[in-house]
Design an enzyme around this catalytic site. Structure first.
Site, PDB file in Angstrom:
ATOM      1  N   ASN A 173       0.828  -1.204   0.000  1.00 41.99           N
ATOM      2  CA  ASN A 173       0.000   0.000   0.000  1.00 41.99           C
ATOM      3  C   ASN A 173       0.863   1.256   0.000  1.00 41.99           C
ATOM      4  OD1 ASN A 173      -1.987  -1.853   0.192  1.00 41.99           O
ATOM      5  ND2 ASN A 173      -2.475  -1.483   2.341  1.00 41.99           N
ATOM      6  N   HIS A 202       5.907  -0.772  -2.618  1.00 43.80           N
ATOM      7  CA  HIS A 202       5.485  -0.001  -3.801  1.00 43.80           C
ATOM      8  C   HIS A 202       5.615   1.499  -3.603  1.00 43.80           C
ATOM      9  CE1 HIS A 202       2.962  -3.691  -5.296  1.00 43.80           C
ATOM     10  NE2 HIS A 202       4.261  -3.856  -5.416  1.00 43.80           N
ATOM     11  N   CYS A 243      16.869  19.813  -9.654  1.00 42.66           N
ATOM     12  CA  CYS A 243      17.239  20.132 -11.046  1.00 42.66           C
ATOM     13  C   CYS A 243      16.116  20.826 -11.810  1.00 42.66           C
ATOM     14  CB  CYS A 243      17.656  18.859 -11.776  1.00 42.66           C
ATOM     15  SG  CYS A 243      16.240  17.792 -12.178  1.00 42.66           S
ATOM     16  N   GLY A 258      -5.274  -9.218   3.042  1.00 44.41           N
ATOM     17  CA  GLY A 258      -5.904  -8.199   2.194  1.00 44.41           C
ATOM     18  C   GLY A 258      -5.211  -7.941   0.873  1.00 44.41           C
ATOM     19  N   THR A 259      -4.606  -8.978   0.307  1.00 45.35           N
ATOM     20  CA  THR A 259      -4.021  -8.800  -1.034  1.00 45.35           C
ATOM     21  C   THR A 259      -4.533  -9.878  -1.973  1.00 45.35           C
ATOM     22  OG1 THR A 259      -1.997  -8.774  -2.354  1.00 45.35           O
ATOM     23  CG2 THR A 259      -1.871  -9.952  -0.247  1.00 45.35           C
TER      24      THR A 259
END
Ligand code: OAD
Length: 244
Positions: A100, A117, A154, A190-191
């Site tokens: 998450n 992630h 930059c 929960g995946t």
């Protein structure tokens, strides 16, 4: 002893525990999942919003989507599942690996968190300077998208510091997640277990001798591979387990 009591006992006795989480853990907080009933990937195509090619083609569109998600997430609070995981994480030997990007685990106070992630609240430089993962909490401006953020080093374009489809994970995060597969007890919560490398971690943990458990209301590709499946919502099952 019933299954929950048995698992509660295992949790209490385990020296090392790894918890892998996915979007289902944040569902009760109001954060949409990706593949659930109202999930993002039911309304949008990932290749239009979550790839380097999409950003190259239309950075403003991708930024608008992320700003919109930030807006939603900013209104959400960690739920009971985040709080139980945060409590477990205070134990020596507990590691939490999440897919998450909402940072709700961090807001609940989770220690030893591996954010596979990335984070929707961080940015990195899209151009060549390589500046990485600075915090940026800008959201929509009165419902309208902000100008595309720039890199402070930059002045190139900035991008969300999240992993897009087709991109490799940060090596340090991948190594930390693989290291966390060596544990007494591995919980995948929960995946949908379809996005690799995260989807392969439960199998890897089992291969290394961990007792593996899935907590999810629905069946997933991981269900057949784990030692125990508990069909239920994280925000209900986890508090039940922590009370045992
Ligand atoms: P998904 O949306 O693919 O899966 C969510 C899972 O949570 C499903 O298996 C649901 O059954 C389950 N679920 C729903 N409500 C739940 C609840 N209350 N308690 C427990 N489980 C529940 O989300 P992820 O598996 O996290 O990647 O998706 C993996 C990756 O795919 C994401 O990190 C994202 C996405 O594309 C990137 O953005 C790189």
């Amino acid at each position: 002893m019933n299954v929950l009591a048995e698992l509660g006992d295992r949790i209490a006795r385990a020296r090392t525990i790894t918890v892998l989480t996915g979007a289902g853990v944040s569902a009760a907080s109001g954060v949409p999942t990706f593949r659930g009933k109202d999930g993002w990937w039911r309304q949008f195509r990932p290749e239009d919003l979550a790839t380097a090619e999409a950003f190259q083609r239309d950075p403003a569109l991708v930024w608008e989507w992320y700003a919109w998600r930030r807006e939603k997430i900013a209104r959400c609070e960690p739920n009971a599942a985040h709080h139980v995981i945060a409590q477990w994480s205070q134990r020596e030997g507990c590691r939490v690996v999440t897919q998450n990007v909402d940072d709700l685990h961090l807001r609940a106070g989770t220690r030893n968190l591996i954010r596979l992630h990335g984070s929707i609240w961080e940015m990195s430089c899209w151009d060549a300077c390589g500046q990485r993962a600075w915090r940026d909490e800008r959201r929509l401006d009165a419902g309208r998208p902000l100008p595309i953020p720039r890199c402070p080093a930059c002045d190139g374009l900035a991008r969300p510091a999240v992993i897009w489809f087709g991109e490799a994970l940060e090596p340090a995060d991948l190594y930390a997640a693989l290291d966390a597969c060596t544990c007494d007890l591995f919980l995948t919560v929960g995946t949908s277990a379809v996005v690799y490398p995260a989807a392969g971690l439960a199998r890897e943990a089992k291969r290394r001798g961990s007792f593996t458990v899935e907590i999810n209301p629905d069946e997933t590709p991981a269900s057949a591979a784990v030692d125990l499946t508990i069909r239920g919502a994280a925000e209900r099952v986890l508090p039940d387990l922590s009370r045992i």
